[in-house]
Design a protein around this motif. Structure first.
Motif, PDB file in Angstrom:
ATOM      1  N   ARG A   1       0.835  -1.207   0.000  1.00 32.30           N
ATOM      2  CA  ARG A   1       0.000   0.000   0.000  1.00 32.30           C
ATOM      3  C   ARG A   1       0.868   1.256   0.000  1.00 32.30           C
ATOM      4  NH1 ARG A   1      -3.167   0.271   5.124  1.00 32.30           N
ATOM      5  NH2 ARG A   1      -4.105  -1.629   4.350  1.00 32.30           N
ATOM      6  N   LYS A   2       1.907   1.258   0.814  1.00 31.60           N
ATOM      7  CA  LYS A   2       2.795   2.419   0.874  1.00 31.60           C
ATOM      8  C   LYS A   2       3.474   2.669  -0.466  1.00 31.60           C
ATOM      9  CE  LYS A   2       3.868   2.152   5.777  1.00 31.60           C
ATOM     10  NZ  LYS A   2       4.902   1.849   6.768  1.00 31.60           N
TER      11      LYS A   2
ATOM     12  N   GLU B   1      -0.067   3.224  -3.285  1.00 33.74           N
ATOM     13  CA  GLU B   1      -1.223   4.078  -3.044  1.00 33.74           C
ATOM     14  C   GLU B   1      -0.830   5.550  -2.999  1.00 33.74           C
ATOM     15  OE1 GLU B   1      -4.602   2.874  -0.345  1.00 33.74           O
ATOM     16  OE2 GLU B   1      -3.541   4.330   0.865  1.00 33.74           O
ATOM     17  N   GLN B   2      -1.690   6.366  -3.577  1.00 38.48           N
ATOM     18  CA  GLN B   2      -1.490   7.809  -3.554  1.00 38.48           C
ATOM     19  C   GLN B   2      -2.781   8.472  -3.092  1.00 38.48           C
ATOM     20  OE1 GLN B   2      -0.500   8.683  -7.579  1.00 38.48           O
ATOM     21  NE2 GLN B   2       1.601   7.972  -7.381  1.00 38.48           N
ATOM     22  N   GLU B   3      -2.623   9.673  -2.551  1.00 41.14           N
ATOM     23  CA  GLU B   3      -3.798  10.461  -2.177  1.00 41.14           C
ATOM     24  C   GLU B   3      -4.012  11.532  -3.236  1.00 41.14           C
ATOM     25  OE1 GLU B   3      -4.717  11.624   1.974  1.00 41.14           O
ATOM     26  OE2 GLU B   3      -4.476  13.659   1.184  1.00 41.14           O
ATOM     27  N   HIS B   4      -5.261  11.659  -3.659  1.00 38.88           N
ATOM     28  CA  HIS B   4      -5.639  12.667  -4.646  1.00 38.88           C
ATOM     29  C   HIS B   4      -6.698  13.565  -4.032  1.00 38.88           C
ATOM     30  CE1 HIS B   4      -3.535  10.315  -7.707  1.00 38.88           C
ATOM     31  NE2 HIS B   4      -4.086   9.263  -7.141  1.00 38.88           N
ATOM     32  N   ARG B   5      -6.586  14.859  -4.294  1.00 36.71           N
ATOM     33  CA  ARG B   5      -7.564  15.838  -3.819  1.00 36.71           C
ATOM     34  C   ARG B   5      -8.181  16.499  -5.036  1.00 36.71           C
ATOM     35  NH1 ARG B   5      -7.674  17.437   1.385  1.00 36.71           N
ATOM     36  NH2 ARG B   5      -6.397  16.198   2.769  1.00 36.71           N
TER      37      ARG B   5
ATOM     38  N   VAL C   1     -11.320  13.743  -1.096  1.00 40.60           N
ATOM     39  CA  VAL C   1     -10.049  13.057  -0.849  1.00 40.60           C
ATOM     40  C   VAL C   1     -10.231  11.596  -1.257  1.00 40.60           C
ATOM     41  CG1 VAL C   1      -8.334  12.415   0.885  1.00 40.60           C
ATOM     42  CG2 VAL C   1      -9.566  14.595   1.085  1.00 40.60           C
TER      43      VAL C   1
ATOM     44  N   ARG D   1      -8.016   7.953  -1.879  1.00 41.98           N
ATOM     45  CA  ARG D   1      -6.760   7.211  -1.756  1.00 41.98           C
ATOM     46  C   ARG D   1      -6.921   5.874  -2.461  1.00 41.98           C
ATOM     47  NH1 ARG D   1      -6.704   8.019   4.325  1.00 41.98           N
ATOM     48  NH2 ARG D   1      -6.260  10.229   4.478  1.00 41.98           N
TER      49      ARG D   1
END
Length: 137
Positions: free
Chosen positions: A88-89, A92-96, A124, A126
């Motif tokens: 996951r690290k 995975e990315q966070e998108h806003r 948000v 992820r």
């Protein structure tokens, strides 16, 4: 030329974790078999030596032990170092994005999205999303 055997996924996580974060989020086109460590330890797994298995757990410790049991039974297996948390690290990315109800709903239904929340006027998201995935949302 001999074909490499397809890797089969063995998922040692509990049912709630498997449902909340299916391996399909990270391994497209693979089906995972749910097993517990005790079944592997007792050799009651009914796995075939013709296949190669990738064993997955939450942090990589159970899967490392499971590989030892499988190899003792003559089964080719490897484990995912760091488990799902490590994967996951890496992926995975966070998108806003600007919030809309429609985008929120599409995020909830998208197979590669693991988390969706509203933060004021921002959505948000992820997950393991490509730029094409974001455009299609």
């Amino acid at each position: 030329m001999t074909e490499q055997p397809l890797k089969h996924l063995l998922d040692l996580r509990d049912e709630l974790d498997r449902e909340a974060e299916p391996l399909g989020l990270y391994f497209e086109g693979f089906e995972a078999t749910a097993l517990d460590l005790a079944t592997l330890e007792q050799g009651e797994h009914h796995l075939t030596p013709e296949h190669t298995y990738l064993v997955v757990c939450e942090v990589g410790q159970k899967s490392k032990l499971a590989v030892m049991y499988l190899q003792a039974d003559g089964i080719q297996a490897s484990h995912l170092e760091g488990g799902i948390l490590g994967l996951r690290k890496q992926t995975e990315q966070e998108h806003r994005l600007p919030y809309s109800d429609a985008l929120f709903k599409r995020g909830l239904l998208h197979p590669r999205v693991r988390f969706v929340a509203r933060d004021g006027d921002t959505l948000v998201i992820r997950g393991a999303l490509s730029q094409d995935d974001l455009r299609d949302m």
